[in-house]
Motif scaffolding. Structure first.
Motif, PDB file in Angstrom:
ATOM      1  N   GLY A 125       0.404  -0.895   0.253  1.00  0.00           N
ATOM      2  CA  GLY A 125       0.208   0.279  -0.231  1.00  0.00           C
ATOM      3  C   GLY A 125       0.675   1.071   0.217  1.00  0.00           C
ATOM      4  O   GLY A 125       0.592   1.920  -0.326  1.00  0.00           O
ATOM      5  N   ILE A 126       2.063   1.288   0.477  1.00  0.00           N
ATOM      6  CA  ILE A 126       2.693   2.714   1.138  1.00  0.00           C
ATOM      7  C   ILE A 126       3.104   2.623  -0.611  1.00  0.00           C
ATOM      8  O   ILE A 126       3.343   3.782  -1.417  1.00  0.00           O
ATOM      9  N   ASP A 127       3.841   1.470  -1.443  1.00  0.00           N
ATOM     10  CA  ASP A 127       4.573   1.746  -2.577  1.00  0.00           C
ATOM     11  C   ASP A 127       3.458   1.878  -3.935  1.00  0.00           C
ATOM     12  O   ASP A 127       3.368   3.022  -4.429  1.00  0.00           O
ATOM     13  N   GLU A 128       1.777   1.469  -3.577  1.00  0.00           N
ATOM     14  CA  GLU A 128       0.903   2.071  -4.356  1.00  0.00           C
ATOM     15  C   GLU A 128       0.626   3.466  -4.625  1.00  0.00           C
ATOM     16  O   GLU A 128       0.173   4.232  -5.012  1.00  0.00           O
ATOM     17  N   ALA A 129       0.834   4.212  -2.840  1.00  0.00           N
ATOM     18  CA  ALA A 129       0.555   5.147  -2.523  1.00  0.00           C
ATOM     19  C   ALA A 129       1.403   6.448  -3.867  1.00  0.00           C
ATOM     20  O   ALA A 129       0.846   7.718  -3.768  1.00  0.00           O
ATOM     21  N   LEU A 130       2.451   5.782  -3.059  1.00  0.00           N
ATOM     22  CA  LEU A 130       3.824   6.532  -3.510  1.00  0.00           C
ATOM     23  C   LEU A 130       3.368   6.668  -5.378  1.00  0.00           C
ATOM     24  O   LEU A 130       4.018   7.843  -5.723  1.00  0.00           O
ATOM     25  N   VAL A 149       7.530  13.301  -8.541  1.00  0.00           N
ATOM     26  CA  VAL A 149       7.817  11.678  -8.891  1.00  0.00           C
ATOM     27  C   VAL A 149       8.478  10.806  -7.585  1.00  0.00           C
ATOM     28  O   VAL A 149       8.523  11.628  -6.766  1.00  0.00           O
ATOM     29  N   ALA A 150       8.166   9.237  -7.991  1.00  0.00           N
ATOM     30  CA  ALA A 150       8.290   8.636  -6.902  1.00  0.00           C
ATOM     31  C   ALA A 150       8.950   7.433  -7.417  1.00  0.00           C
ATOM     32  O   ALA A 150       8.594   6.589  -8.675  1.00  0.00           O
ATOM     33  N   TRP A 151      10.093   6.647  -6.811  1.00  0.00           N
ATOM     34  CA  TRP A 151      10.792   5.317  -6.895  1.00  0.00           C
ATOM     35  C   TRP A 151      10.772   4.813  -5.922  1.00  0.00           C
ATOM     36  O   TRP A 151      11.589   5.242  -4.614  1.00  0.00           O
ATOM     37  N   ARG A 152      10.828   3.719  -5.194  1.00  0.00           N
ATOM     38  CA  ARG A 152      11.458   2.118  -5.352  1.00  0.00           C
ATOM     39  C   ARG A 152      13.274   2.676  -5.139  1.00  0.00           C
ATOM     40  O   ARG A 152      13.583   2.392  -5.921  1.00  0.00           O
ATOM     41  N   CYS A 153      14.002   2.920  -4.023  1.00  0.00           N
ATOM     42  CA  CYS A 153      15.267   3.217  -4.548  1.00  0.00           C
ATOM     43  C   CYS A 153      16.217   2.344  -3.444  1.00  0.00           C
ATOM     44  O   CYS A 153      16.058   1.665  -2.769  1.00  0.00           O
ATOM     45  N   SER A 154      17.865   2.786  -3.779  1.00  0.00           N
ATOM     46  CA  SER A 154      18.365   1.737  -2.556  1.00  0.00           C
ATOM     47  C   SER A 154      18.275   2.815  -1.499  1.00  0.00           C
ATOM     48  O   SER A 154      18.214   4.121  -0.892  1.00  0.00           O
ATOM     49  N   GLU A 155      19.499   2.355  -0.497  1.00  0.00           N
ATOM     50  CA  GLU A 155      19.566   2.718   0.809  1.00  0.00           C
ATOM     51  C   GLU A 155      20.601   4.243   0.756  1.00  0.00           C
ATOM     52  O   GLU A 155      20.152   4.727   0.924  1.00  0.00           O
ATOM     53  N   ALA A 156      21.843   3.665  -0.785  1.00  0.00           N
ATOM     54  CA  ALA A 156      22.532   4.593  -0.499  1.00  0.00           C
ATOM     55  C   ALA A 156      22.020   6.057  -0.898  1.00  0.00           C
ATOM     56  O   ALA A 156      21.835   6.820  -0.603  1.00  0.00           O
ATOM     57  N   GLU A 157      20.821   5.836  -2.303  1.00  0.00           N
ATOM     58  CA  GLU A 157      19.960   6.782  -2.654  1.00  0.00           C
ATOM     59  C   GLU A 157      18.923   7.932  -1.367  1.00  0.00           C
ATOM     60  O   GLU A 157      18.692   9.107  -1.451  1.00  0.00           O
ATOM     61  N   ALA A 158      18.463   6.927  -0.864  1.00  0.00           N
ATOM     62  CA  ALA A 158      18.031   7.184   0.560  1.00  0.00           C
ATOM     63  C   ALA A 158      18.798   8.649   1.459  1.00  0.00           C
ATOM     64  O   ALA A 158      18.157   9.203   2.367  1.00  0.00           O
ATOM     65  N   GLU A 159      20.023   8.196   1.745  1.00  0.00           N
ATOM     66  CA  GLU A 159      21.037   8.840   2.210  1.00  0.00           C
ATOM     67  C   GLU A 159      20.814  10.490   1.747  1.00  0.00           C
ATOM     68  O   GLU A 159      21.546  11.328   2.376  1.00  0.00           O
ATOM     69  N   ARG A 160      20.863  10.454   0.867  1.00  0.00           N
ATOM     70  CA  ARG A 160      20.373  12.161  -0.067  1.00  0.00           C
ATOM     71  C   ARG A 160      19.632  12.531   0.226  1.00  0.00           C
ATOM     72  O   ARG A 160      19.420  13.362  -0.656  1.00  0.00           O
ATOM     73  N   ALA A 161      18.709  11.951   0.926  1.00  0.00           N
ATOM     74  CA  ALA A 161      17.431  13.106   0.989  1.00  0.00           C
ATOM     75  C   ALA A 161      17.252  13.778   1.874  1.00  0.00           C
ATOM     76  O   ALA A 161      18.642  13.907   2.891  1.00  0.00           O
TER      77      ALA A 161
END
Length: 256
Positions: free
Chosen positions: A153-158, A198-210
């Motif tokens: 559901g999180i994935d669908e919402a985003l 935009v939204a996408w499933r990401c890696s931990e490395a990408e998340a660290e840059r948020a």
């Protein structure tokens, strides 16, 4: 190989849909239909049940006709109870879905998933969210959404509502902001601003840059994205908390 965009098996989604139908109908037995629904301002318990039954019929007409219908049954017939309208709508929907493999082509409103599986997923989450609404209206603590269903559901919402629905209706953020969403071992990026959403499933490395990370158990993050949990139900970690607030506000606009 699973087709479509869902993170879990479509059989599991249908199983959850059936269970949520029973939960929602069960609450209505214990709550008066005129009771107002806090999470859907202006609606009562009966109106929520009628709405969901109407959506089931909309989808059936859409699948049978090949395009979004202009007309479908939106109200119970004379002498028909709202609960019967809801249950019979689901029975018709279930029959149509069961007659097709989730990977079969189907008309939908999302170009990224033109399969029957889209509707398995969409109807499961439609029912979960409104079941939570009605349980809250009845003064009950909402039944916890299973982790696998909540993560999907999180994935669908985003992906569907934030990344597709907002651009479709021409709504954007007022400032650039990038939010990482972490829950249940999964991570996503939601990026919004005046020029993109935009939204996408990401890696931990990408998340660290948020600029900020939103975390919480799957049930809480799922309902937070749908505006069914207050902001304090999840944790913000990072300097740009305004970006998380913008994500929440934009989700409210996307899903209203």
């Amino acid at each position: 190989m699973m087709r479509g965009q869902a993170l879990i098996d479509h059989g599991r989604l249908f199983e959850a849909l059936e269970a949520e139908v029973e939960l929602l109908a069960g609450v209505v037995h214990d709550a008066a239909l005129p009771v107002p629904v806090r999470m859907c301002p202006g609606w009562t318990v009966g109106e929520v049940l009628r709405h969901v039954g109407s959506v089931y019929r909309l989808v059936v007409a859409w699948l049978r006709g090949g395009q979004r219908p202009r007309e479908w049954q939106r109200e119970p017939r004379a002498g028909e109870s709202v609960e019967h309208f809801f249950r019979s709508g689901f029975a018709e929907l279930a029959g149509v879905l069961a007659a097709h493999d989730p990977g079969d082509p189907a008309p939908t409103w999302w170009p990224a998933d033109r399969t029957y599986g889209f509707w398995y997923r969409r109807m499961a989450h439609e029912t979960v969210v409104h079941r939570v609404d009605v349980q809250d209206a009845a003064g009950l603590t909402p039944t916890v959404v299973a982790d696998d269903i909540a993560i999907d559901g999180i994935d669908e919402a985003l992906a569907l509502w934030f990344g597709h629905r907002l651009p479709l209706i021409g709504l954007t953020g007022t400032r650039d902001g990038q939010v990482a969403v972490r829950s249940g071992g999964h991570t996503w990026i939601a990026r919004a601003g005046p020029t993109e959403t935009v939204a996408w499933r990401c890696s931990e490395a990408e998340a660290e840059r948020a600029g900020v990370t939103v975390t919480g158990r799957p049930h809480d993050v799922y309902l937070w994205l749908w505006g069914r949990n207050v902001p304090g139900s999840v944790t913000y970690d990072g300097a740009d908390e305004d970006a998380a607030g913008q994500l929440w506000a934009l989700m409210r606009l996307a899903t209203r």
